[in-house]
Design a protein around this motif. Structure first.
Motif, PDB file in Angstrom:
ATOM      1  N   GLY A 110       0.821  -1.206   0.000  1.00  0.00           N
ATOM      2  CA  GLY A 110       0.000   0.000   0.000  1.00  0.00           C
ATOM      3  C   GLY A 110       0.853   1.254   0.000  1.00  0.00           C
ATOM      4  N   LEU A 111       1.919   1.273   0.819  1.00  0.00           N
ATOM      5  CA  LEU A 111       2.831   2.424   0.836  1.00  0.00           C
ATOM      6  C   LEU A 111       3.541   2.577  -0.498  1.00  0.00           C
ATOM      7  CD1 LEU A 111       4.361   4.675   2.324  1.00  0.00           C
ATOM      8  CD2 LEU A 111       5.954   2.924   3.163  1.00  0.00           C
ATOM      9  N   ALA A 112       3.940   1.460  -1.121  1.00  0.00           N
ATOM     10  CA  ALA A 112       4.633   1.531  -2.407  1.00  0.00           C
ATOM     11  C   ALA A 112       3.718   2.102  -3.495  1.00  0.00           C
ATOM     12  CB  ALA A 112       5.127   0.142  -2.801  1.00  0.00           C
TER      13      ALA A 112
ATOM     14  N   ALA B 203      -4.422   8.978  -3.221  1.00  0.00           N
ATOM     15  CA  ALA B 203      -3.589   7.882  -2.734  1.00  0.00           C
ATOM     16  C   ALA B 203      -3.536   7.871  -1.217  1.00  0.00           C
ATOM     17  CB  ALA B 203      -2.177   8.002  -3.324  1.00  0.00           C
ATOM     18  N   LEU B 204      -3.363   9.037  -0.625  1.00  0.00           N
ATOM     19  CA  LEU B 204      -3.326   9.103   0.834  1.00  0.00           C
ATOM     20  C   LEU B 204      -4.667   8.691   1.436  1.00  0.00           C
ATOM     21  CD1 LEU B 204      -1.721   9.856   3.357  1.00  0.00           C
ATOM     22  CD2 LEU B 204      -2.551  12.207   3.088  1.00  0.00           C
ATOM     23  N   GLY B 205      -5.769   9.095   0.838  1.00  0.00           N
ATOM     24  CA  GLY B 205      -7.078   8.677   1.314  1.00  0.00           C
ATOM     25  C   GLY B 205      -7.240   7.178   1.272  1.00  0.00           C
ATOM     26  N   GLY B 206      -6.731   6.528   0.195  1.00  0.00           N
ATOM     27  CA  GLY B 206      -6.802   5.075   0.115  1.00  0.00           C
ATOM     28  C   GLY B 206      -5.986   4.408   1.197  1.00  0.00           C
ATOM     29  N   VAL B 207      -4.791   4.958   1.505  1.00  0.00           N
ATOM     30  CA  VAL B 207      -3.964   4.383   2.564  1.00  0.00           C
ATOM     31  C   VAL B 207      -4.665   4.491   3.917  1.00  0.00           C
ATOM     32  CG1 VAL B 207      -1.795   4.672   3.823  1.00  0.00           C
ATOM     33  CG2 VAL B 207      -1.807   4.775   1.323  1.00  0.00           C
ATOM     34  N   VAL B 208      -5.300   5.653   4.184  1.00  0.00           N
ATOM     35  CA  VAL B 208      -6.011   5.840   5.446  1.00  0.00           C
ATOM     36  C   VAL B 208      -7.164   4.858   5.567  1.00  0.00           C
ATOM     37  CG1 VAL B 208      -7.401   7.445   6.797  1.00  0.00           C
ATOM     38  CG2 VAL B 208      -5.322   8.242   5.636  1.00  0.00           C
ATOM     39  N   CYS B 209      -7.920   4.704   4.484  1.00  0.00           N
ATOM     40  CA  CYS B 209      -9.059   3.771   4.509  1.00  0.00           C
ATOM     41  C   CYS B 209      -8.581   2.345   4.707  1.00  0.00           C
ATOM     42  CB  CYS B 209      -9.859   3.910   3.223  1.00  0.00           C
ATOM     43  SG  CYS B 209     -11.294   2.820   3.120  1.00  0.00           S
ATOM     44  N   GLY B 210      -7.509   1.958   4.017  1.00  0.00           N
ATOM     45  CA  GLY B 210      -6.976   0.613   4.176  1.00  0.00           C
ATOM     46  C   GLY B 210      -6.439   0.366   5.571  1.00  0.00           C
TER      47      GLY B 210
ATOM     48  N   VAL C 145       1.075   3.539  11.544  1.00  0.00           N
ATOM     49  CA  VAL C 145       2.487   3.737  11.192  1.00  0.00           C
ATOM     50  C   VAL C 145       2.635   3.914   9.679  1.00  0.00           C
ATOM     51  CG1 VAL C 145       4.723   2.574  11.074  1.00  0.00           C
ATOM     52  CG2 VAL C 145       3.426   2.569  13.204  1.00  0.00           C
ATOM     53  N   TYR C 146       1.924   3.107   8.907  1.00  0.00           N
ATOM     54  CA  TYR C 146       2.036   3.231   7.445  1.00  0.00           C
ATOM     55  C   TYR C 146       1.366   4.498   6.936  1.00  0.00           C
ATOM     56  CZ  TYR C 146       4.379  -1.155   6.493  1.00  0.00           C
ATOM     57  OH  TYR C 146       5.328  -2.141   6.403  1.00  0.00           O
ATOM     58  N   VAL C 147       0.317   4.963   7.621  1.00  0.00           N
ATOM     59  CA  VAL C 147      -0.269   6.251   7.261  1.00  0.00           C
ATOM     60  C   VAL C 147       0.760   7.357   7.490  1.00  0.00           C
ATOM     61  CG1 VAL C 147      -2.024   7.952   7.871  1.00  0.00           C
ATOM     62  CG2 VAL C 147      -2.649   5.542   7.663  1.00  0.00           C
ATOM     63  N   ALA C 148       1.507   7.284   8.600  1.00  0.00           N
ATOM     64  CA  ALA C 148       2.554   8.264   8.871  1.00  0.00           C
ATOM     65  C   ALA C 148       3.637   8.221   7.802  1.00  0.00           C
ATOM     66  CB  ALA C 148       3.154   8.012  10.247  1.00  0.00           C
TER      67      ALA C 148
ATOM     68  N   PHE D 241      13.617   7.834  -7.428  1.00  0.00           N
ATOM     69  CA  PHE D 241      13.370   8.772  -6.334  1.00  0.00           C
ATOM     70  C   PHE D 241      12.187   8.340  -5.480  1.00  0.00           C
ATOM     71  CE2 PHE D 241      11.452  12.616  -4.512  1.00  0.00           C
ATOM     72  CZ  PHE D 241      12.541  13.102  -3.810  1.00  0.00           C
ATOM     73  N   ALA D 242      11.045   8.073  -6.090  1.00  0.00           N
ATOM     74  CA  ALA D 242       9.863   7.670  -5.327  1.00  0.00           C
ATOM     75  C   ALA D 242      10.090   6.351  -4.589  1.00  0.00           C
ATOM     76  CB  ALA D 242       8.650   7.571  -6.250  1.00  0.00           C
ATOM     77  N   PRO D 243      10.686   5.309  -5.195  1.00  0.00           N
ATOM     78  CA  PRO D 243      10.968   4.090  -4.418  1.00  0.00           C
ATOM     79  C   PRO D 243      11.912   4.337  -3.245  1.00  0.00           C
ATOM     80  CG  PRO D 243      11.086   3.618  -6.771  1.00  0.00           C
ATOM     81  CD  PRO D 243      10.947   5.101  -6.641  1.00  0.00           C
ATOM     82  N   ALA D 244      12.922   5.191  -3.440  1.00  0.00           N
ATOM     83  CA  ALA D 244      13.839   5.476  -2.334  1.00  0.00           C
ATOM     84  C   ALA D 244      13.119   6.208  -1.205  1.00  0.00           C
ATOM     85  CB  ALA D 244      15.018   6.301  -2.840  1.00  0.00           C
ATOM     86  N   ALA D 245      12.233   7.159  -1.540  1.00  0.00           N
ATOM     87  CA  ALA D 245      11.483   7.876  -0.513  1.00  0.00           C
ATOM     88  C   ALA D 245      10.550   6.935   0.248  1.00  0.00           C
ATOM     89  CB  ALA D 245      10.683   9.012  -1.156  1.00  0.00           C
ATOM     90  N   ALA D 246       9.882   6.023  -0.481  1.00  0.00           N
ATOM     91  CA  ALA D 246       8.983   5.070   0.175  1.00  0.00           C
ATOM     92  C   ALA D 246       9.752   4.143   1.102  1.00  0.00           C
ATOM     93  CB  ALA D 246       8.232   4.266  -0.879  1.00  0.00           C
ATOM     94  N   ALA D 247      10.891   3.624   0.646  1.00  0.00           N
ATOM     95  CA  ALA D 247      11.678   2.718   1.491  1.00  0.00           C
ATOM     96  C   ALA D 247      12.220   3.441   2.717  1.00  0.00           C
ATOM     97  CB  ALA D 247      12.821   2.118   0.669  1.00  0.00           C
ATOM     98  N   ALA D 248      12.682   4.694   2.525  1.00  0.00           N
ATOM     99  CA  ALA D 248      13.209   5.449   3.672  1.00  0.00           C
ATOM    100  C   ALA D 248      12.114   5.747   4.693  1.00  0.00           C
ATOM    101  CB  ALA D 248      13.850   6.741   3.179  1.00  0.00           C
ATOM    102  N   ALA D 249      10.934   6.175   4.214  1.00  0.00           N
ATOM    103  CA  ALA D 249       9.831   6.464   5.127  1.00  0.00           C
ATOM    104  C   ALA D 249       9.374   5.205   5.846  1.00  0.00           C
ATOM    105  CB  ALA D 249       8.674   7.093   4.360  1.00  0.00           C
TER     106      ALA D 249
END
Length: 782
Positions: free
Chosen positions: A58-60, A74-81, A93-96, A119-127
């Motif tokens: 979901g974060l990816a 996308a953020l709304g979907g993560v919150v709902c999930g 934690v994943y919402v954060a 860039f986006a994969p690196a940001a997702a992995a770091a977060a």
């Protein structure tokens, strides 16, 4: 009243359809549907838990969408999930983590680094690393397996985000194979998110759908693609259950074994898939997943077998790339092939220069003076003579002068005799007869060495010429290979719609080559029906495209069987050949032929071997056959002859020759090229007027000069005639009867005119083999 309702019904239906179309074209509706799809996708992927409760997918997906500007949905979907997850803390934690990625994307907006694929994969992995770090145990419980699992999850986040970004991006080209692969990856993770939903704990629809997709991939792409999809989908399902590799074995084995039988029909394919899947499922007889796996395998195989073929054809056309390699890859391969040809040409050119230098050095070494003759004779006779010191030390100058006087008459006669020597030398020399015999023996040996050296130099020069001819051919091929073709997407759509009426067509390729000529290729199960239609199919397609096309022909390449149609040339060549051998001889020494190359070039060849009989026929066939192979490959007349003539001279050792008369005509432009090597004159009618075309080059096999063959350019049009004859018909000395016969030509066909020329020539000149080739150029109709 009923009639009025009947009339109004179509109108109401049309208005309703128009309203639906207008609504569908509304930009706001498209935005709403796109946002909803993103919301649902992120919410579903948040349910996919792997490796003990982590939810990286979901974060990816949210990070991949945020990189394309879709942050809120996308953020709304993560919150709902996250709200639907059993572990609310993990969801928070994943919402954060998603909020951190959104902040990073917002801050870096406008920077070039954001558009980098990593860039986006690196940001997702770091977060994900920062936010899920708090779940790691402390103290003795922090062991290597826990750390490796944590790192594996972050790597999975990076890889999934990279794949999702490629799936969401538009395809780079029509034949981009990465798009169907990434779409299958997205589908696998979506199915993983709902794989925990089952019916009575005995059947999971998501896993059955996964196996169905694997079987479809094997059916459409073959055993290799099916095995890859089976391992990937099976590994994803094994991640979901967290137990062994049972699904990986089952899916992979089913797809691999069934893919080997996909040519035998869907029934045999489905039976093989079920049998191999059942064998793999036996590995888990003691597992709780054994019964669910059997039910899912049975359901997937039955659903695969029940789906109509049209569904699979539609999937093949939608998901599979147009070819196994993309346009850019094809261009790279063509440029690489062209570079290889160019490098090979340079290598042959360097060999050519080296052999020329060797020939020059050999000529320099061959220019030995006669000093070696007298040195060898004196060493043989004078060394043991009692007067050796007197002649070669005290009277050295007079001895050399005497031998110098002998040189001119000896070379003129070819041998030395007694009277060639001066009196003072003959009176003093006590071994003069032996000396004369030794001088003549050394002179004969020198002449033999010089003759052999000249033969070696000639052979070396011929080989060098052949290397030069191969160099020109490779350079021409390298230039042709690197020429680009132009795709015709609009024509491809027209051809696909037209061909659908004749049978199912999977793929259409329409391109224009470097000369702007159209080439169409059709792949699919309907090609046999199109071949049976033949000229009717080509005529209808020609009328649709406004371009004349040849009849479809069957062909085969690395992608399978297909049919191809080429743009039809505006001209056509009608050719007739007449032959008669010399009286008393069973085999003609003439070889005459004509053929049409794939590039639309008509080629006429007439080779006449020296004399008659089998030897002359063998020489002429060798020359004509070699020239035909080069011309069919697109090589020009002069380059082809430059590569063939040295081989013929080496073969005949300069004792035999072959005359050659050749003509090439481009049926698209009317440009022609005539090449004559010792051949009889040709007769040309252009614009209603006859003219004679004679050549001055020597026959093939006589000359050792590289560039002595020169071609003559011509231009032919509708109604023009070109006639090639051997010297048995006309040698150019007394050909008035030929010109008179041609001027009285009453419109016979080329075949009749060629036969008439051969018949009328009998008894007029030398009794030799007689061959005539007549070509008439005609305009074709669309």
């Amino acid at each position: 009243m009923d009639k009025q309702k009947t009339r109004r019904a179509p109108q109401l239906l049309g208005r309703a359809a128009s309203a639906v179309v207008r609504l569908w074209n509304e930009e706001h509706l498209h935005r709403l549907l796109t946002g909803t799809r993103r919301f649902v996708l992120c919410a579903l992927l948040m349910r996919a838990n792997v490796l003990g409760g982590y939810a990286p997918f979901g974060l990816a997906m949210a990070s991949a969408m945020m990189a394309q500007g879709a942050g809120l949905s996308a953020l709304g979907g993560v919150v709902c999930g996250a709200m639907l997850m059993e572990d609310g803390l993990l969801g928070g934690v994943y919402v954060a983590a998603a909020l951190i990625v959104l902040c990073v994307m917002s801050i870096c907006t406008g920077l070039d680094v954001v558009r980098r694929p990593w860039f986006a994969p690196a940001a997702a992995a770091a977060a994900g690393t920062v936010c899920t770090f708090v779940f790691l145990p402390f103290g003795e419980e922090l062991r290597a397996p826990v750390v490796m699992t944590f790192l594996a999850v972050q790597g999975m986040t990076f890889g999934a985000c990279r794949v999702y970004g490629a799936a969401l991006a538009p395809p780079r080209e029509d034949s981009d194979w990465r798009r169907p692969v990434t779409l299958l990856a997205v589908t696998a993770t979506v199915l993983l998110s709902v794989s925990d939903l089952s019916l009575f704990g005995l059947f999971a629809p998501a896993r059955a759908a996964s196996l169905l997709l694997v079987l479809g991939t094997a059916y459409l792409g073959g055993p290799a693609a099916g095995a890859a999809a089976g391992v990937a989908f099976g590994a994803v399902m094994d991640l979901g259950v967290g137990e062994g590799a049972l699904f990986t074995c089952c899916y992979g084995l089913s797809a691999t074994a069934a893919g080997l039988f996909r040519e035998g029909g869907r029934g045999k394919f489905a039976l093989c898939a079920f049998a191999s899947g059942l064998c793999a499922a036996m590995l888990g007889t003691g597992s709780d997943l054994f019964i669910p796996m059997l039910s899912e395998l049975t359901a997937a195989v039955l659903l695969f077998a029940s789906l109509p073929e049209a569904v699979w054809n539609a999937l093949r056309r939608t998901l599979l790339p147009e070819s196994l390699i993309g346009t850019k890859t094809r261009l790279r391969l063509r440029r690489a092939a062209g570079q290889c040809a160019t490098e090979a040409a340079q290598a042959f050119y360097e060999l050519y220069l080296a052999m020329l230098n060797g020939a020059a050095e050999g000529r320099a070494a061959g220019d030995e003076n006669l000093k070696v003759v007298f040195d060898r004779a004196s060493d043989r006779v004078c060394r043991n003579c009692v007067l050796c010191a007197q002649c070669w030390q005290k009277d050295y100058v007079s001895t050399l002068a005497a031998l110098n006087d002998v040189t001119q008459p000896m070379l003129a006669r070819g041998r030395a005799e007694m009277q060639d020597f001066p009196y003072h030398f003959t009176a003093r020399c006590v071994h003069l007869p032996e000396l004369i015999r030794a001088i003549n023996s050394a002179l004969f040996a020198l002449r033999e060495r010089q003759s052999m050296r000249r033969q070696q130099e000639e052979n070396r020069s011929l080989l060098a010429r052949q290397y030069a001819g191969i160099t020109d051919i490779l350079r021409q091929l390298g230039a042709e290979v690197t020429q680009d073709v132009t795709a015709q997407p609009m024509m491809e759509k027209q051809v696909r719609r037209y061909a659908a009426a004749f049978g199912w067509i999977d793929r259409v390729c329409a391109v224009r080559d470097a000369q702007g000529r159209l080439i169409i290729e059709l792949y699919g199960d309907g090609t046999p029906d199109i071949l049976r239609q033949g000229e009717g199919f080509a005529a209808g397609l020609s009328a649709l495209l406004g371009v004349g096309l040849t009849e479809p022909k069957a062909a085969q390449n690395e992608f399978g069987d297909y049919i191809e149609l080429h743009e039809r040339a505006p001209f056509r060549a009608v050719v007739g050949i007449g032959r008669q051998q010399r009286s008393g001889v069973s085999v003609s020494g003439d070889t005459g032929c004509w053929f049409l190359t794939d590039a639309g070039v008509a080629c006429l060849l007439l080779a006449d071997g020296m004399g008659s009989g089998a030897a002359a026929a063998q020489d002429s066939r060798m020359l004509a056959g070699s020239m035909e192979r080069f011309l069919r490959a697109g090589i020009s007349l002069t380059d082809a002859l430059g590569a063939v003539s040295p081989a013929l001279r080496l073969r005949s050792d300069g004792t035999r020759f072959v005359t050659l008369d050749a003509l090439t005509l481009d049926l698209f432009t009317g440009q022609a090229e005539s090449l004559k090597c010792g051949a009889a004159p040709s007769y040309v009618r252009t614009g209603g007027r006859w003219s004679v075309l004679a050549g001055k080059s020597l026959p093939v096999g006589l000359s050792d000069e590289k560039n002595q063959y020169q071609s003559v350019p011509l231009r032919l049009g509708h109604g023009d005639l070109f006639i090639l004859v051997s010297d048995g018909v006309s040698d150019g000395l007394d050909d008035n009867w030929v010109l008179e016969l041609l001027r009285e030509h009453g419109g016979e066909g080329p075949k009749e005119l060629a036969a008439r020329l051969v018949t009328e020539a009998k008894g007029r000149g030398s009794d030799d083999d007689r061959t005539a080739i007549v070509m008439r150029v005609e305009k074709t109709q669309l």
